[in-house]
Motif scaffolding. Structure first.
Motif, PDB file in Angstrom:
ATOM      1  N   PHE A   1       5.439 -12.157 -77.632  1.00  0.00           N
ATOM      2  CA  PHE A   1       5.000 -12.972 -77.622  1.00  0.00           C
ATOM      3  C   PHE A   1       3.120 -11.840 -77.394  1.00  0.00           C
ATOM      4  N   ALA A   2       3.599 -10.485 -76.999  1.00  0.00           N
ATOM      5  CA  ALA A   2       2.185  -9.520 -76.927  1.00  0.00           C
ATOM      6  C   ALA A   2       1.165  -9.726 -77.632  1.00  0.00           C
ATOM      7  N   MET A   3       1.384  -9.708 -78.844  1.00  0.00           N
ATOM      8  CA  MET A   3       0.165  -9.415 -79.559  1.00  0.00           C
ATOM      9  C   MET A   3      -0.142 -10.635 -79.494  1.00  0.00           C
ATOM     10  N   ASN A   4      -0.222 -11.273 -79.730  1.00  0.00           N
ATOM     11  CA  ASN A   4      -0.636 -13.645 -79.767  1.00  0.00           C
ATOM     12  C   ASN A   4      -1.542 -13.562 -78.605  1.00  0.00           C
ATOM     13  N   ARG A   5      -1.223 -13.183 -76.772  1.00  0.00           N
ATOM     14  CA  ARG A   5      -1.683 -13.270 -76.272  1.00  0.00           C
ATOM     15  C   ARG A   5      -2.787 -12.140 -76.368  1.00  0.00           C
ATOM     16  N   PHE A   6      -2.647 -11.088 -76.427  1.00  0.00           N
ATOM     17  CA  PHE A   6      -3.937  -9.664 -76.303  1.00  0.00           C
ATOM     18  C   PHE A   6      -4.657 -10.027 -77.481  1.00  0.00           C
ATOM     19  N   ALA A   7      -4.707 -10.939 -78.615  1.00  0.00           N
ATOM     20  CA  ALA A   7      -5.259 -11.609 -79.416  1.00  0.00           C
ATOM     21  C   ALA A   7      -6.199 -12.668 -78.557  1.00  0.00           C
ATOM     22  N   ILE A   8      -5.669 -13.296 -78.442  1.00  0.00           N
ATOM     23  CA  ILE A   8      -6.199 -14.891 -77.604  1.00  0.00           C
ATOM     24  C   ILE A   8      -7.068 -14.058 -76.462  1.00  0.00           C
ATOM     25  N   LYS A   9      -6.560 -12.953 -75.551  1.00  0.00           N
ATOM     26  CA  LYS A   9      -7.253 -11.875 -74.719  1.00  0.00           C
ATOM     27  C   LYS A   9      -8.991 -11.699 -75.259  1.00  0.00           C
ATOM     28  N   THR A  10      -8.579 -11.416 -76.249  1.00  0.00           N
ATOM     29  CA  THR A  10      -9.471 -11.013 -77.087  1.00  0.00           C
ATOM     30  C   THR A  10     -10.806 -10.945 -77.859  1.00  0.00           C
ATOM     31  N   VAL A  11     -10.291 -12.886 -78.384  1.00  0.00           N
ATOM     32  CA  VAL A  11     -10.943 -13.615 -78.533  1.00  0.00           C
ATOM     33  C   VAL A  11     -11.538 -14.382 -77.506  1.00  0.00           C
ATOM     34  N   SER A  12     -11.299 -14.589 -76.244  1.00  0.00           N
ATOM     35  CA  SER A  12     -11.522 -15.302 -75.297  1.00  0.00           C
ATOM     36  C   SER A  12     -13.668 -13.717 -74.147  1.00  0.00           C
ATOM     37  N   SER A  13     -12.877 -12.983 -74.654  1.00  0.00           N
ATOM     38  CA  SER A  13     -13.617 -11.611 -73.373  1.00  0.00           C
ATOM     39  C   SER A  13     -14.674 -12.048 -73.397  1.00  0.00           C
ATOM     40  N   SER A  14     -15.700 -12.231 -75.415  1.00  0.00           N
ATOM     41  CA  SER A  14     -16.559 -11.992 -75.443  1.00  0.00           C
ATOM     42  C   SER A  14     -17.216 -12.736 -77.335  1.00  0.00           C
ATOM     43  N   SER A  15     -18.381 -12.776 -77.624  1.00  0.00           N
ATOM     44  CA  SER A  15     -19.185 -12.629 -78.409  1.00  0.00           C
ATOM     45  C   SER A  15     -18.112 -12.272 -79.345  1.00  0.00           C
ATOM     46  N   PHE A  16     -18.087 -10.511 -79.560  1.00  0.00           N
ATOM     47  CA  PHE A  16     -17.927  -9.975 -80.414  1.00  0.00           C
ATOM     48  C   PHE A  16     -16.102 -10.000 -80.702  1.00  0.00           C
ATOM     49  N   GLY A  17     -15.272 -10.040 -79.431  1.00  0.00           N
ATOM     50  CA  GLY A  17     -14.128 -10.401 -79.413  1.00  0.00           C
ATOM     51  C   GLY A  17     -13.835 -11.530 -81.044  1.00  0.00           C
ATOM     52  N   LYS A  18     -15.008 -12.781 -80.504  1.00  0.00           N
ATOM     53  CA  LYS A  18     -14.578 -14.342 -81.707  1.00  0.00           C
ATOM     54  C   LYS A  18     -14.800 -13.660 -83.029  1.00  0.00           C
ATOM     55  N   TRP A  19     -15.985 -12.000 -83.219  1.00  0.00           N
ATOM     56  CA  TRP A  19     -16.182 -12.311 -84.359  1.00  0.00           C
ATOM     57  C   TRP A  19     -15.266 -11.332 -85.136  1.00  0.00           C
ATOM     58  N   ILE A  20     -14.361 -10.351 -84.054  1.00  0.00           N
ATOM     59  CA  ILE A  20     -13.344  -9.749 -85.190  1.00  0.00           C
ATOM     60  C   ILE A  20     -12.683 -10.937 -85.737  1.00  0.00           C
ATOM     61  N   ARG A  21     -11.875 -11.741 -84.065  1.00  0.00           N
ATOM     62  CA  ARG A  21     -10.829 -12.531 -84.897  1.00  0.00           C
ATOM     63  C   ARG A  21     -11.364 -13.297 -86.275  1.00  0.00           C
ATOM     64  N   LYS A  22     -12.851 -13.455 -86.826  1.00  0.00           N
ATOM     65  CA  LYS A  22     -13.233 -13.996 -88.040  1.00  0.00           C
ATOM     66  C   LYS A  22     -13.115 -12.949 -88.586  1.00  0.00           C
ATOM     67  N   THR A  23     -13.733 -11.845 -89.193  1.00  0.00           N
ATOM     68  CA  THR A  23     -13.414 -11.217 -89.643  1.00  0.00           C
ATOM     69  C   THR A  23     -12.352  -9.831 -89.771  1.00  0.00           C
ATOM     70  N   ILE A  24     -11.855  -9.589 -88.866  1.00  0.00           N
ATOM     71  CA  ILE A  24     -10.794  -8.325 -88.881  1.00  0.00           C
ATOM     72  C   ILE A  24      -9.414  -9.667 -89.186  1.00  0.00           C
ATOM     73  N   ILE A  25      -9.261  -9.913 -87.981  1.00  0.00           N
ATOM     74  CA  ILE A  25      -7.496 -10.418 -87.725  1.00  0.00           C
ATOM     75  C   ILE A  25      -7.618 -11.602 -88.206  1.00  0.00           C
ATOM     76  N   ASN A  26      -8.390 -12.302 -89.031  1.00  0.00           N
ATOM     77  CA  ASN A  26      -8.002 -13.697 -89.549  1.00  0.00           C
ATOM     78  C   ASN A  26      -7.780 -13.380 -90.995  1.00  0.00           C
ATOM     79  N   PRO A  27      -8.605 -12.286 -91.410  1.00  0.00           N
ATOM     80  CA  PRO A  27      -8.640 -12.187 -92.894  1.00  0.00           C
ATOM     81  C   PRO A  27      -6.660 -11.255 -93.074  1.00  0.00           C
TER      82      PRO A  27
END
Length: 477
Positions: free
Chosen positions: A282-308
């Motif tokens: 689950f390395a990719m899942n954990r990396f995504a969670i770490k990215t999202v939790s690290s900053s507002s920019f990480g949350k923007w990446i999830r919303k606009t890039i990862i999830n689409p």
């Protein structure tokens, strides 16, 4: 030549010494496991118990209950997050090796299991018969007994608390009696034990009603949060084809939702596996969670890039595939400085539009590091005394990151009590398996039948044998 050999041998010895030193250093950096300390998945609540027993039979459990003169607590997967499975100086009964299938009927679509079995193990068995569970939480690592003890729910539309799929239970009471309980037999034990956090007795065996496994197709829709209630009531609420549904609110703006549904279909499978693999890193899942939790920019990446990208296609899979998520995909590399925690709030469905602005305001004002808020739906509880679904409700599941210092914990307690008040102001409630931050007044208002429950606890456990941190907080005095 001889000198060169000596030099090479000296270098080799040096490398070996450095390697051993490095390995020793790495081992020393690992947290020491203190004997008889019980903790939960958050690692926020280490509790020193008197001892831990791991029974494999009903007779062993009864023997401990009858002969141990002190306190007893009951643990399973330890996914509750506030000490609900232990208390100081108690003997903890670890149920995870009490995990066999007792009986099964494909024709009647029911199965009886020992309470320490995990959902993954149960599903692996019934999948061979094209059957599936009716209700469970999202992740399959939990024990069945633990799930009943907190009266879990999941993403199942038109369902609700797990008690709706329970045909009967067998319970070991504080005096050692082994009793059958159901909605028609020993009703007060049945309705007090499910959702009773081990306070009435130990759930030993569970008989569950099953349903058919089937093929599901995923679909999703992005919308403004203000449009979700109308969308749910018109499209999802009474749709018999929809099996799973949840809606994710995107932080930090909290103004947009992605609604995700899994509906019955006859289309060809795009995912051939019948169950999710449980041996991944689950390395990719954990990396995504770490990215999202690290900053507002990480949350923007999830919303606009990862999830689409993730939701670009609509896979077709088995129902059991969607029921076998592994909680390890959420586990960070370390919880020494920060940890990930859940909270959950329930409000009547018609209160959706008035509750979520209050929730968002509190989260923003307190700068809570929210990774996700998942909205679920649940029908009214049929009668469990400690019911969290006193009516048909929406559940708001908040997944957030917090620090582990006392200052961090104090801050979390402050905004948690604010959220509880917000839910109570909308005739709602909060979920008890998480950190125990509610005041006694809040607890009694959210669970008005708690006094009735405590009377039953006094009746069936007069010497207060079954203890944990939840009862230490609200029952002991």
């Amino acid at each position: 030549m001889k000198n060169r050999k000596n030099v090479n041998f000296t270098l080799l010895k040096t490398y070996l010494v450095l390697l051993v030193a490095l390995l020793f250093s790495c081992l020393n950096n690992k947290p020491k496991q203190e004997q008889n300390v019980v903790n939960d998945v958050t690692q926020l609540n280490p509790i020193k118990v008197r001892g831990i027993v791991t029974p494999k039979s009903t007779a062993e459990i009864i023997n401990v209950v009858k002969n141990h003169k002190g306190s007893i607590s009951i643990g399973g997967g330890r996914f509750s997050m506030g000490g609900q499975t232990a208390t100081e100086n108690a003997i903890q009964i670890d149920m995870r090796k009490y995990n066999h299938i007792v009986s099964f009927s494909k024709e009647q679509k029911e199965i009886t299991v020992q309470a320490g079995i995990r959902w993954r193990e149960l599903i692996q068995f019934i999948d061979k018969y094209d059957l599936s569970v009716k209700i469970m939480q999202t992740y399959a690592n939990f024990t069945i007994g633990g799930s009943l003890s907190v009266n879990v729910h999941g993403r199942y539309v038109g369902q609700g608390p797990i008690i709706l799929s329970v045909k009967s239970i067998k319970v070991i009471l504080a005096n050692g009696d082994f009793v059958m309980a159901s909605a028609t037999q020993n009703q007060e034990i049945f309705y007090a034990t499910i959702g009773g956090y081990g306070g009435i007795g130990i759930i030993a065996e569970v008989t569950l009603s099953l349903t058919d496994n089937c093929k599901l197709e995923r679909s999703d829709k992005v919308m403004d949060i203000k449009d979700y209630y109308k969308y749910f009531t018109s499209t999802i609420r009474n749709n018999d084809k929809v099996v799973f549904h949840n809606a994710d609110i995107y932080p930090n703006t909290y103004d947009e939702i992605r609604a995700i549904s899994y509906s019955k279909t006859d289309k060809e499978l795009t995912i051939k596996d019948r169950l999710k693999p449980n041996d991944g890193s689950f390395a990719m899942n954990r990396f995504a969670i770490k990215t999202v939790s690290s900053s507002s920019f990480g949350k923007w990446i999830r919303k606009t890039i990862i999830n689409p990208i993730y939701y670009e296609n609509n896979p077709v899979e088995w129902r059991n595939y969607e029921a076998t998520y592994d909680v390890k995909e959420l586990e960070p590399s370390s919880r020494n400085k920060t940890t990930y925690v859940l909270e959950e709030y329930f409000v009547p469905v018609e209160k959706f539009d008035s509750f979520y602005p209050k929730m968002i305001k509190i989260l923003k004002e307190n700068e809570v590091n929210v990774m996700n808020i998942s909205i679920r739906h649940a029908k009214q509880d049929p009668g469990s005394i400690m019911a969290w679904a006193k009516t048909e409700v929406f559940a708001f599941v908040i997944y957030y990151k917090q620090g582990v210092t006392n200052k961090d914990k104090k801050k979390v307690k402050e905004w948690t009590q604010q959220l509880i008040n917000a839910a109570l102001s909308e005739e709602g409630s909060y979920y008890l398996p998480y950190q125990i931050h509610a005041t006694k007044e809040q607890f009694l208002k959210a669970y008005p039948n708690a006094k009735e429950f405590f009377k039953l606890k006094k009746k069936y456990d007069p010497d207060y044998k079954f203890k944990n941190k939840l009862f230490d907080a609200y029952y002991r005095n």
